[in-house]
Each structure stands twice: as C-alpha cells, then as structure tokens.
Write a protein that holds these residues in place. Structure first.
Motif, PDB file in Angstrom:
ATOM      1  N   ALA A 292       0.660  -1.199  -0.002  1.00 41.85           N
ATOM      2  CA  ALA A 292      -0.172  -0.004   0.099  1.00 41.85           C
ATOM      3  C   ALA A 292       0.933   1.193   0.005  1.00 41.85           C
ATOM      4  O   ALA A 292       0.532   2.211  -0.687  1.00 41.85           O
ATOM      5  CB  ALA A 292      -0.990   0.018   1.357  1.00 41.85           C
ATOM      6  N   ALA A 293       2.009   1.196   0.773  1.00 41.05           N
ATOM      7  CA  ALA A 293       2.705   2.369   0.760  1.00 41.05           C
ATOM      8  C   ALA A 293       3.408   2.421  -0.762  1.00 41.05           C
ATOM      9  O   ALA A 293       3.701   3.784  -1.009  1.00 41.05           O
ATOM     10  CB  ALA A 293       4.140   2.188   1.929  1.00 41.05           C
ATOM     11  N   ARG A 296       1.032   4.343  -3.085  1.00 47.31           N
ATOM     12  CA  ARG A 296       0.121   5.340  -2.472  1.00 47.31           C
ATOM     13  C   ARG A 296       0.065   6.696  -3.480  1.00 47.31           C
ATOM     14  O   ARG A 296      -0.784   7.224  -3.478  1.00 47.31           O
ATOM     15  CB  ARG A 296       0.991   5.986  -1.212  1.00 47.31           C
TER      16      ARG A 296
END
Length: 326
Positions: A292-293, A296
């Motif tokens: 997810a990071a 982003r």
C-alpha cells in the motif's frame, strides 16, 4: 541511417575529448544505439568506438565489487563473485534481453539504454523526449507499458534497465570521466525524473564516459533476489520488476532495500515500502502495508491501471520467499 564519422579511441582521455563535440557519442556493444540511429530517433555525426579502452573486468576489492563499464552483461552475470555476493545483480542481468544481446551489451551501455515507449521509438510521432515541446501522446493514448510512478504532464515513459533497478537496491556508485576530470555519482542520483525536461534522462555531461560501477558487498546484498514479470519468458522488458534485499533478525525485518522496474520513469526505490516492514514480522499484514505504501502516490492511466495490483503482488511474492527462508 545518416552518414557519420567513426573513430576508434585508444585512451579514455581521447574518447571523452572527441565525444564532447556536438552530435558525437560513444559506441560499445551498439545493441540499442544502432537501432535508434537506423530508426532516425537519434542522429550522430561522429561515433567513438571505446571497445579498446581498458574498462573491462570484474574485481573484488575493499568490500566492494568493481564492474568495468565495458564488461559484457553475460560475463558479469555468471562471475562467481557476483553470483555469490550480489545474486540480485546476476539475476537481473540474466533476466534482461536475449543471450546473444547479453554477449554484446556492455554494463555502461545498459545503464544508458533508452526507453521502449513506442511513441519515442517512432520518429513520425510527437515525443517530448525526442523533440522537447512536441507533446506526450502516451498520456491520453496507448499507455499499457507506461509509468504509474514518477511521471509528469510531459512524459510517462518507463525506464527499461533491469540492471539499473538492481544497482539502485544495492546502493551502487557510478564512476565517470569527462574533459573536466573524473567524478563519482551514487546511482540514486544518476537518473533524472522527467519533470518539464524529459529529454534529460541522466546527470551526465556532454562527452562524459561511464568508466566503472562500484557495488558494496554486504550481508544484506548476499541474500538478495530479483523478480521480473513480463509478457513472455525471454527477450522482453519488465511489465513490473522487484529487486529486494532483506535481513531478518529475531523474527522481524532488521534491514531492507526495495527497488522497482517497469512502473516508473526511473529505477524506483520505495523508502515508504521499506519503512512499512522495518521491525515487523514478514507476515501478510506487513507485506500488505508495504504494498500500500509503494503505490500510495501512483497515477495509473487508462491502460496501465493493472500495474497497481500487479506490482503489489510481485512485491508480496518476493517477500514471501524471504519469509519462508527466515
């Protein structure tokens, strides 16, 4: 192809002096340059052959491995010191091109290869990399192969080098020579994001020659891996790729470096994804957080949105390999 002068240089100083002239360039393996010239994508009136220069070989010294810029991809990939100490580098090289091209292509040339964006490669199309200010048709056009990270309103072309992705994860240093003398450039600073000037791809000055690449040999690098996802099994550029260096201790991630290819306008290191893993067990919760990071700030387009979940799955696959072996 336009006509051009040809000179075989016998000294690095001679080569850089000749290449500093307008429309001059170096040639080593020529596996990319000659195609660009044949297609009128690049035009040079003077090629300086550097194959006779003493810039080949692989050498272990002082906690690092030195790669001569004229070393061929195939020779570096199978070198015992590279396979033992830098497996991610060996795997990235073997995943690139075909055996025939790996036998010809040099390390320095690989780092400087141009994007495979079909708009850039077609001299009849507008392209800000080829002709600044002419536009980027990929943004609203066919952009399946294009970048989801690091792009701008002027260019979303993907950087093509597997080697550069591995070297970014490894924290390598590029050494060069120009008429102003030698200098050392961390690979993290070597490539330039497109911004308003996508035709400027590296920090190299006119006539500046890559002479070698230094790669640190560490415990972290010794357990490294490279994963490349592509449309066919060989002779194909990455749709997405991941270079991963992970060190575990006490059941948690102590140290990690992650770099990605096929998704960005330059070799892409994700510090955010790394930080999501530090101090945590290498489980699915941590891996999902790292994925997810990573995406982003992604900006997918009409045809390449699939790269967002694909690069997350590739990251998960390679990290799970470390998790199984901890």
């Amino acid at each position: 192809m336009d006509g051009f002068a040809y000179t075989r240089a016998d000294q690095p100083e001679t080569a850089v002096r000749l290449a500093a002239q307008p429309r001059a360039d170096f040639i080593a393996g020529g596996t990319d340059l000659l195609n660009l010239m044949k297609d009128s994508v690049e035009r040079h009136n003077h090629l300086i052959d550097i194959n006779s220069l003493p810039l080949s070989g692989v050498r272990e010294t002082g906690g690092r491995i030195e790669l001569g810029a004229l070393s061929r991809m195939s020779d570096v990939a199978v070198h015992p010191a590279v396979r033992r100490g830098l497996p991610v580098l060996s795997q990235a090289l073997l995943a690139g091109a075909s055996p025939q091209l790996r036998n010809m292509a040099s390390i320095g040339g690989n780092l400087l290869q141009r994007t495979r964006c079909w708009y850039f490669r077609d001299a009849t199309m507008p392209c800000n990399k080829r002709e600044p200010g002419s536009g980027c048709p990929a943004i609203e056009g066919l952009n399946r192969w294009h970048a989801i990270l690091g792009g701008s309103d002027h260019c979303i072309a993907v950087h093509p080098s597997d080697l550069a992705v591995a070297l970014t994860a490894l924290g390598a240093t590029v050494h060069t020579l120009s008429v102003d003398g030698p200098r050392s450039i961390p690979v993290a600073d070597f490539y330039v994001s497109p911004g308003h000037t996508p035709h400027v791809e590296t920090v190299l000055r006119p006539g500046e020659l890559i002479t070698r690449v230094d790669v640190p040999v560490t415990e972290l690098a010794a357990g490294s891996r490279y994963l490349k996802v592509r449309d066919r099994a060989t002779f194909e550029f990455a749709v997405v790729s991941v270079a991963a260096l992970v060190r575990m201790g006490g059941g948690v991630v102590r140290e990690v470096r992650l770099a990605f290819g096929g998704v960005a306008t330059r070799p892409w290191r994700s510090v955010a994804a790394e930080q999501a893993l530090i101090g945590r067990p290498l489980d699915e919760v941590a891996i999902r957080a790292a994925g997810a990071a990573l995406v982003r700030d992604a900006q997918p387009r009409e045809h390449n949105a699939f790269k967002v979940p694909l690069v997350q799955r590739a990251l998960s696959d390679i990290l799970n390999q470390f998790g199984r072996n901890r």
